[in-house]
Design a protein around this motif. Sequence first.
Motif, PDB file in Angstrom:
ATOM      1  N   ALA A 229      83.065 -22.293  54.059  1.00 54.87           N
ATOM      2  CA  ALA A 229      82.490 -20.984  54.022  1.00 54.87           C
ATOM      3  C   ALA A 229      83.625 -19.986  54.416  1.00 54.87           C
ATOM      4  O   ALA A 229      84.646 -20.310  55.186  1.00 54.87           O
ATOM      5  N   PRO A 230      83.128 -18.797  54.005  1.00 56.23           N
ATOM      6  CA  PRO A 230      84.276 -17.566  54.228  1.00 56.23           C
ATOM      7  C   PRO A 230      84.201 -17.396  55.485  1.00 56.23           C
ATOM      8  O   PRO A 230      83.427 -17.538  56.409  1.00 56.23           O
ATOM      9  N   MET A 231      85.533 -17.222  56.069  1.00 54.74           N
ATOM     10  CA  MET A 231      85.703 -16.871  57.616  1.00 54.74           C
ATOM     11  C   MET A 231      86.953 -16.092  57.763  1.00 54.74           C
ATOM     12  O   MET A 231      87.838 -16.297  57.273  1.00 54.74           O
ATOM     13  N   THR A 232      86.878 -15.155  58.701  1.00 56.15           N
ATOM     14  CA  THR A 232      88.291 -14.279  59.002  1.00 56.15           C
ATOM     15  C   THR A 232      88.031 -13.891  60.489  1.00 56.15           C
ATOM     16  O   THR A 232      87.200 -14.187  61.466  1.00 56.15           O
ATOM     17  N   GLY A 233      89.131 -13.292  60.925  1.00 60.74           N
ATOM     18  CA  GLY A 233      89.119 -12.708  62.122  1.00 60.74           C
ATOM     19  C   GLY A 233      90.042 -14.116  63.282  1.00 60.74           C
ATOM     20  O   GLY A 233      90.713 -14.866  62.670  1.00 60.74           O
ATOM     21  N   SER A 234      90.067 -13.441  64.384  1.00 60.84           N
ATOM     22  CA  SER A 234      90.934 -14.435  65.171  1.00 60.84           C
ATOM     23  C   SER A 234      90.437 -15.784  65.676  1.00 60.84           C
ATOM     24  O   SER A 234      89.362 -16.054  65.283  1.00 60.84           O
ATOM     25  N   ILE A 235      91.016 -16.377  66.273  1.00 61.73           N
ATOM     26  CA  ILE A 235      90.648 -17.886  66.421  1.00 61.73           C
ATOM     27  C   ILE A 235      89.542 -17.825  67.474  1.00 61.73           C
ATOM     28  O   ILE A 235      88.255 -18.595  67.299  1.00 61.73           O
TER      29      ILE A 235
END
Lengths: 264, 197
Positions: free
Chosen positions: A132-138
């Motif tokens: 699935a698309p995912m962005t951002g910090s851990i």
Amino acid sequence: MALLRNLILAAVVAGTATPLAAQAATPAKPAKAVAAPAPAAKPALDPDAAAALDRMGAYLRTLKNFDIHVESSSDTILNNGQRIQLDRTVDYAVQMPNRLTARLEGPQGVVNATYDGAAFTVAGQDGYYAQAPMTGSIGNLLSKAYTAYGIDFPLQDLFRWGDASSVTDKPTEGFKVGSAKVGGVMTDHYAFRQPGVDFQIWIDQGDKPLPRKMVITSLEDAAQPQYTALVNWKLNPGRTDSQFTFKPAPGAKQIRFRSEPAAK
Amino acid sequence: MRIRSLHLLAPAMALAIMIPAEALSQARAGAARGNAPVARAAVNPGPAQRAQGPRDVRSSAQRSVNPQGRGNVNGSNVNVGSGGNTVVVNNGRPMDQRRYGAPPPGYRSGGYYYGGGYYYDDDDNEFLEFFGKAAVVTAGAAIVGSIVTTKPTESNGSDCQEQMSGGQVYLYCNGKYYQPVQTGSGTGYQVVNPPPK
């Protein structure tokens, strides 16, 4: 000794007598009391213990590139109160701010999770993977993976303590248990309490205060199931360019996460 | 699957693990309490009501002190989705079942049966999620949307027929379509409507 005791007794009597006298009549001068000062109550969260946790968190925040190997034993409580323990391992490879791989091995087999700043992939060994698309910090990954897909990464504290933007509860109680050797390395052992959970942490002594062992005790169940983890750190390991990008095995097919709707 | 590195854990476990005496005595007391027999599946399914078995899972240790995105503290044991009559199934053995809420009518335990029912697997001990929320099964006659955690097979044991349709994977066997889905505890198999022709 007897004199001191009498002095204290006198002070107690004088102390208790004064309020009654004040209630009974017009305010009178309080009786002078000679008493040993009461010792200050110890704070529930020992400042040195809190400082040790902060120091560890500050150090974790300096780490940008590391591998973690976790060996854990985790309790399950059955309805009859019987306690079962399961062992698992997790291997994290982390590159801040937004690259992570996790390999989890347990009684059910191996699961690999990958995050490269653009997509989050979970692959078993049965020829299927979900992406699935995912962005951002851990930190964002840890939250979203759970709320959206039901994926619960173990020992998230290792990332949250090192994430300045992450809001973690401060323990309400804590103290230093002592020093202990874990895996041949000298550590300081602390015990903390937060609502619903007690945890113990063994922090390496010296200038690299890394957590080497953790025990998390869940208080929601009277049997208090525990999660115990031994943590080994490798700082600044070599990296390859594509290490964090998921590569499906030959013939692997993409499936959806359970919480994604089925095709109409 | 072999569990590796236990030998590395052993000395550390000797250091670390102190099972409190209260927990042990509680376990013994609990065993005396929770002795309701678990109903086994009948060959001819009837509306059996299943008592909560003594070896169902009651709770698990949480794996983070501060897991994020949780409403409750016991993060690793969250009830997923449709509460109430949802039943979590990991395999057919009573020990491997987890139950939230009252058992729905027609719920059966144990064994392997088909023909209007849903599938259990006779595998052994994989009874826990180890990477998140447990797979959830809505009990009932394999209604669309229910998920089992073990790969369904034909009644004779052979694999389901795998199809691709619209870029999606489908498995077809015993008159039902399944889609493999990724859950927190590995691949689940969800009953779905037939793919569009």
